[in-house]
Design an enzyme around this catalytic site. Structure first.
Site, short mmCIF file in Angstrom:
data_model
loop_
_atom_site.label_atom_id
_atom_site.label_comp_id
_atom_site.label_asym_id
_atom_site.label_seq_id
_atom_site.Cartn_x
_atom_site.Cartn_y
_atom_site.Cartn_z
N GLY A 13 0.82 -1.20 0.00
CA GLY A 13 0.00 0.00 0.00
C GLY A 13 0.85 1.25 0.00
N SER A 14 0.29 2.35 -0.55
CA SER A 14 1.12 3.55 -0.71
C SER A 14 0.30 4.83 -0.71
CB SER A 14 1.88 3.47 -2.04
OG SER A 14 0.96 3.34 -3.12
N TRP A 17 -1.01 7.29 4.45
CA TRP A 17 -0.51 6.58 5.63
C TRP A 17 0.60 5.61 5.24
CZ3 TRP A 17 1.09 6.69 10.06
CH2 TRP A 17 0.90 5.75 11.08
N LYS A 123 -7.68 0.08 9.63
CA LYS A 123 -8.60 0.32 10.75
C LYS A 123 -10.06 0.13 10.34
CE LYS A 123 -5.30 3.44 12.94
NZ LYS A 123 -5.06 4.77 13.53
N LYS A 211 -13.21 3.37 16.77
CA LYS A 211 -13.06 4.81 17.03
C LYS A 211 -13.45 5.64 15.82
CE LYS A 211 -9.08 5.17 14.59
NZ LYS A 211 -8.71 6.13 13.53
N ARG A 275 -9.96 12.18 8.30
CA ARG A 275 -10.96 12.20 7.23
C ARG A 275 -12.37 11.85 7.70
NH1 ARG A 275 -8.17 7.05 4.26
NH2 ARG A 275 -6.35 8.23 4.91
N ASN A 276 -12.51 11.00 8.71
CA ASN A 276 -13.85 10.63 9.18
C ASN A 276 -14.57 11.83 9.77
OD1 ASN A 276 -14.04 7.51 8.90
ND2 ASN A 276 -12.01 7.87 9.78
#
Length: 348
Positions: A13-14, A17, A123, A211, A275-276
């Site tokens: 992944g890139s 994060w 997450k 969360k 972002r959430n």
């Protein structure tokens, strides 16, 4: 894991994060005799103008789309083919949108030995199990898909841009095997990114997922112009529901785990940034759909809280405990059933 040779690392992944983590991993492998210096990073290929993203990363050493302004170490090599990125690796760091996990695992499975170790920084849970008795955690999906014995997890109060800027923060690694926990602590720990390790692995991962649901509630408070008192109440109620959920559906967990970075610290930082919260604030102001707001605000990224609320709500319905989790349930209904955001406080 074999100890006769150094560990070779592959970052799967890139995004922002993943690129922030690549900065840490790229430097840390050069400081320890445990690891090979070259780090492979699987990159979903995109065009940046007339250039491929992998070419930009490998030549300019910067992910100009997802983490602009921060250099990635030259020993991190961007590779567009997941199977090629996985060749020779025995530590896999999963940091990609959850909907791509199973597909990428299928691509790399033939290059993963049984003694390899994985760690998930994702997450979001993968759904409800077939019996309707619990969430399917991403770490267990990775273990099964790759045929390995352990996928650890890393969760914490870690907004990608702040980590990339080397602002001090903490994270928690959840493990089953203590030796693996120590190896990964060495791989991730820096003076500004402090890593604690914890054997309560399921709770660590649950905190990272749940969360995000609470953060949607916090963002709705911001969008409606509510003050700090209201937002604090939403965070407290959310933490209480997180603890209750872990105990009811995963057999407990240690209360002390919720006091680690993966717990209350991650909850607080996500409810004030990220972002959430951002998308939920816009939802309350504009009444647009989650999908519309992702497209407008996130530059190709996805929110985790709303889809997690779907899986949580399914599980609560199955168990007949919707009323015991008013915040989780109300967040789901606001995001997907048209419940007015103003009903958030009334319902909790």
């Amino acid at each position: 894991m074999a100890t006769a040779k150094k560990y070779s690392v592959c970052i799967v992944g890139s995004g922002n994060w993943g690129s922030a983590i690549a900065r840490i991993i790229g430097e840390n492998v050069k400081k320890s005799d445990l690891f090979e210096e070259r780090v492979a990073m699987w990159v979903f290929e995109e065009m940046i103008g007339d250039r491929k993203l992998t070419d930009v990363i490998n030549n300019d050493h910067e992910n100009v789309k997802y983490l602009p302004g921060f250099k990635i170490p030259e020993n991190v090599v961007a590779i567009p083919d997941a199977a090629k990125a996985a060749e020779g690796a025995n530590i896999f760091i999963f940091v990609l949108p959850h909907q791509f996990v199973e597909g990428v695992c299928k691509q790399i499975k033939g290059h993963v030995t049984k003694d390899a170790l994985a760690i998930s920084l994702i997450k979001v849970p993968m759904g409800v199990d077939s019996k309707g008795t619990g969430l399917v955690l991403t770490s267990s999906v990775i273990e099964e898909a790759l045929g390995i014995s352990e996928c650890c997890v890393l969760m914490g109060a870690n907004l990608a841009n702040e980590v990339a800027a080397e602002n001090f923060c903490e994270a928690t690694i959840g493990y089953k095997n203590a030796e693996h926990g120590k190896i990964l602590q060495t791989l991730f720990h820096t003076s500004y990114f402090r890593i604690a390790i914890c054997s309560d692995c399921q709770t660590v991962e649950l905190c990272g997922a749940l969360k995000n649901v609470v953060a949607v509630g916090a963002g709705i408070c911001d969008g409606l112009g509510y003050g700090g008192n209201t937002k604090a109440a939403v965070i407290r109620i959310g933490l209480k529901e997180m603890v209750s959920f872990a105990k009811e559906f995963f057999g407990g967990g240690h209360d002390a785990t919720f006091l680690e970075s993966c717990g209350v610290a991650d909850l607080v930082t996500t409810c004030y940034g990220g972002r959430n919260r951002k998308v939920a604030e816009a939802l309350a102001k504009t009444r647009k759909s989650i999908e519309q707001l992702e497209a407008e605000l996130l530059n190709g990224q996805k929110v985790q809280g709303p889809p997690t609320s779907i899986e949580v709500y399914k599980l609560l319905q199955t168990k007949g405990t919707v009323d015991q989790y008013p915040l989780f349930s109300t967040v789901y209904r606001i995001c997907y059933e048209g419940l007015p955001p103003e009903d958030l406080v009334k319902n909790i």
